[in-house]
Design a protein around this motif. Structure first.
Motif, mmCIF file in Angstrom:
data_model
loop_
_atom_site.group_PDB
_atom_site.id
_atom_site.type_symbol
_atom_site.label_atom_id
_atom_site.label_comp_id
_atom_site.label_asym_id
_atom_site.label_seq_id
_atom_site.Cartn_x
_atom_site.Cartn_y
_atom_site.Cartn_z
ATOM 1 N N ASP A 3 0.893 -1.075 -0.313
ATOM 2 C CA ASP A 3 -0.011 0.036 0.233
ATOM 3 C C ASP A 3 0.735 0.927 0.118
ATOM 4 N N GLN A 4 2.238 0.992 0.586
ATOM 5 C CA GLN A 4 3.117 2.181 0.923
ATOM 6 C C GLN A 4 3.349 2.856 -0.842
ATOM 7 N N SER A 5 3.855 1.362 -1.493
ATOM 8 C CA SER A 5 4.579 2.305 -2.916
ATOM 9 C C SER A 5 3.264 2.109 -3.642
ATOM 10 N N ARG A 6 2.177 2.204 -4.051
ATOM 11 C CA ARG A 6 1.548 2.656 -4.611
ATOM 12 C C ARG A 6 1.026 3.765 -5.010
ATOM 13 N N SER A 7 0.776 3.834 -6.131
ATOM 14 C CA SER A 7 1.117 6.250 -6.620
ATOM 15 C C SER A 7 -0.702 6.024 -6.507
ATOM 16 N N ARG A 8 -0.406 7.839 -6.302
ATOM 17 C CA ARG A 8 -1.554 8.223 -5.870
ATOM 18 C C ARG A 8 -2.025 9.346 -6.430
ATOM 19 N N GLY A 9 -2.702 9.697 -6.574
ATOM 20 C CA GLY A 9 -3.330 11.460 -7.713
ATOM 21 C C GLY A 9 -4.839 11.502 -8.024
ATOM 22 N N VAL A 10 -4.153 12.956 -8.582
ATOM 23 C CA VAL A 10 -6.103 13.529 -8.185
ATOM 24 C C VAL A 10 -6.372 13.629 -10.515
ATOM 25 N N VAL A 11 -7.453 13.505 -10.417
ATOM 26 C CA VAL A 11 -7.554 13.152 -11.686
ATOM 27 C C VAL A 11 -9.142 14.612 -12.093
ATOM 28 N N TYR A 12 -8.505 15.538 -13.463
ATOM 29 C CA TYR A 12 -9.572 16.191 -13.672
ATOM 30 C C TYR A 12 -9.657 16.388 -15.343
ATOM 31 N N VAL A 13 -10.592 16.325 -16.265
ATOM 32 C CA VAL A 13 -11.350 16.612 -16.856
ATOM 33 C C VAL A 13 -11.568 17.901 -17.345
ATOM 34 N N ALA A 14 -11.838 18.724 -18.347
ATOM 35 C CA ALA A 14 -11.843 20.570 -18.329
ATOM 36 C C ALA A 14 -11.613 20.421 -20.325
ATOM 37 N N TRP A 15 -12.121 21.005 -20.667
ATOM 38 C CA TRP A 15 -11.349 21.685 -22.029
ATOM 39 C C TRP A 15 -12.334 23.318 -21.859
ATOM 40 N N GLY A 16 -11.642 24.072 -22.410
ATOM 41 C CA GLY A 16 -11.895 25.443 -23.170
ATOM 42 C C GLY A 16 -11.135 26.349 -21.404
ATOM 43 N N LYS A 17 -10.773 27.476 -21.929
ATOM 44 C CA LYS A 17 -9.978 28.922 -20.226
ATOM 45 C C LYS A 17 -11.305 28.671 -19.568
ATOM 46 N N ALA A 18 -12.148 28.407 -19.520
ATOM 47 C CA ALA A 18 -12.575 28.917 -18.129
ATOM 48 C C ALA A 18 -12.933 28.105 -17.003
ATOM 49 N N HIS A 19 -13.081 26.823 -17.442
ATOM 50 C CA HIS A 19 -12.835 24.915 -17.073
ATOM 51 C C HIS A 19 -11.312 24.751 -17.109
ATOM 52 N N VAL A 20 -10.944 25.025 -17.356
ATOM 53 C CA VAL A 20 -9.486 24.832 -17.205
ATOM 54 C C VAL A 20 -9.333 25.337 -15.947
ATOM 55 N N ASP A 21 -9.388 26.527 -16.242
ATOM 56 C CA ASP A 21 -8.931 27.377 -14.771
ATOM 57 C C ASP A 21 -9.440 27.660 -13.613
ATOM 58 N N VAL A 22 -10.715 27.045 -13.529
ATOM 59 C CA VAL A 22 -11.908 26.604 -12.330
ATOM 60 C C VAL A 22 -11.086 25.404 -11.548
ATOM 61 N N ALA A 23 -10.886 24.383 -12.522
ATOM 62 C CA ALA A 23 -10.122 23.499 -12.552
ATOM 63 C C ALA A 23 -8.456 23.567 -11.636
ATOM 64 N N ARG A 24 -7.298 24.582 -12.031
ATOM 65 C CA ARG A 24 -6.524 25.072 -11.842
ATOM 66 C C ARG A 24 -7.086 25.322 -10.110
ATOM 67 N N ARG A 25 -8.096 25.706 -10.142
ATOM 68 C CA ARG A 25 -7.930 26.011 -8.978
ATOM 69 C C ARG A 25 -8.058 25.379 -7.993
ATOM 70 N N SER A 26 -8.748 24.011 -8.227
ATOM 71 C CA SER A 26 -9.149 22.815 -7.913
ATOM 72 C C SER A 26 -8.124 22.632 -6.778
ATOM 73 N N ALA A 27 -7.463 21.993 -8.071
ATOM 74 C CA ALA A 27 -5.784 21.332 -7.968
ATOM 75 C C ALA A 27 -4.969 22.088 -6.737
ATOM 76 N N ALA A 28 -5.077 23.923 -6.827
ATOM 77 C CA ALA A 28 -4.371 24.775 -5.768
ATOM 78 C C ALA A 28 -4.769 24.061 -4.933
ATOM 79 N N SER A 29 -6.163 24.167 -4.655
ATOM 80 C CA SER A 29 -6.740 23.672 -2.930
ATOM 81 C C SER A 29 -6.026 22.208 -2.685
ATOM 82 N N VAL A 30 -6.212 21.278 -3.438
ATOM 83 C CA VAL A 30 -5.366 19.911 -3.574
ATOM 84 C C VAL A 30 -3.760 20.284 -2.666
ATOM 85 N N LYS A 31 -3.650 20.524 -3.698
ATOM 86 C CA LYS A 31 -1.835 20.725 -2.647
ATOM 87 C C LYS A 31 -1.802 21.993 -1.717
ATOM 88 N N LYS A 32 -2.742 22.584 -1.866
ATOM 89 C CA LYS A 32 -2.047 23.311 -0.175
ATOM 90 C C LYS A 32 -2.412 22.886 1.132
#
Length: 227
Positions: A3-32
């Protein structure tokens, strides 16, 4: 693989500037709140993927990218997030569910409403309500890959613009290990009482319409206040 060596991550799906910008904000909150937890996005070739650890181009023949991209996650353990989400806590305990379960999600809050009881082929008991597909946690294994293939086929055959009715029916017929996690990990209504003292569990993942791209200036301003 431990379990310790399994990779973990978050996936988003978006297209178009407005939706990618919103996804970027969500990703920043993940990393925070989860330093070191990588985030990737599926988007158009010319979209700006700054702020993500990697980006993949949505194939032209992918009929429902949100469904089709899940199977292609680069991680062993994946948290899929809709773009209109905001992370407010450490998510380690959420990923720990994958020590036992293949796929996890939260119930649709207003599951009793007719629009959340739409049937495709199978009449499913109302006590097996729809799952909100905007926050999904899963392991990469043969069972989940088969489930995503079946869901994609059902979505294409059903001809619906929404994906949750087919998810519900495919899940009903599936034998994968599924778990419903607490609503605080897919919080659809931000209650005023939670802004002051309350003994309710605090929301860990907000998933609110106000976090979507907003044309209205006031709504856009209010959306940016939620962190």
């Amino acid at each position: 693989m431990s379990d310790q060596s399994r990779s973990r991550g978050v996936v988003y799906v978006a297209w178009g500037k407005a939706h990618v910008d919103v996804a970027r904000r969500s990703a920043a909150s993940v990393k925070k709140h989860n330093p070191g937890l990588p985030c990737v996005i599926w988007c158009a070739a010319d979209d700006d993927a700054t702020g993500f650890d990697d980006a993949f181009v949505i194939p032209a023949d992918m009929t429902r990218p949100k469904v089709g991209a899940l199977k292609l996650s680069p991680y062993d353990e994946t948290l899929y997030l809709d773009n209109d989400t905001m992370i407010r806590a450490d998510l380690s305990s959420l990923f720990d569910l994958l020590q036992k379960f293949d796929l996890c999600g939260a119930h649709v809050m207003l599951w009793h409403r007719p629009r959340h009881k739409r049937m495709w082929q199978t009449k499913v008991p109302e006590t097996f309500p729809e799952i909100n597909c905007g926050v999904l946690l899963y392991r990469k294994n043969a069972k989940t890959e088969a489930f995503f293939d079946d869901w994609q086929a059902a979505y294409d055959a059903a001809g619906m613009k929404i994906d949750q009715p087919t998810f519900r029916e495919v899940l009903w017929h599936s034998d994968l290990r599924f778990y419903v996690f607490p609503p605080q990990f897919n919080k659809r209504i931000f209650e005023a009482s939670e802004l002051v003292y309350s003994d309710q569990p605090k929301p860990r993942i907000l998933h609110l319409p106000i976090l979507r791209p907003q044309k209205n200036g006031f709504k856009r301003w209010f959306s940016n206040l939620i962190r």
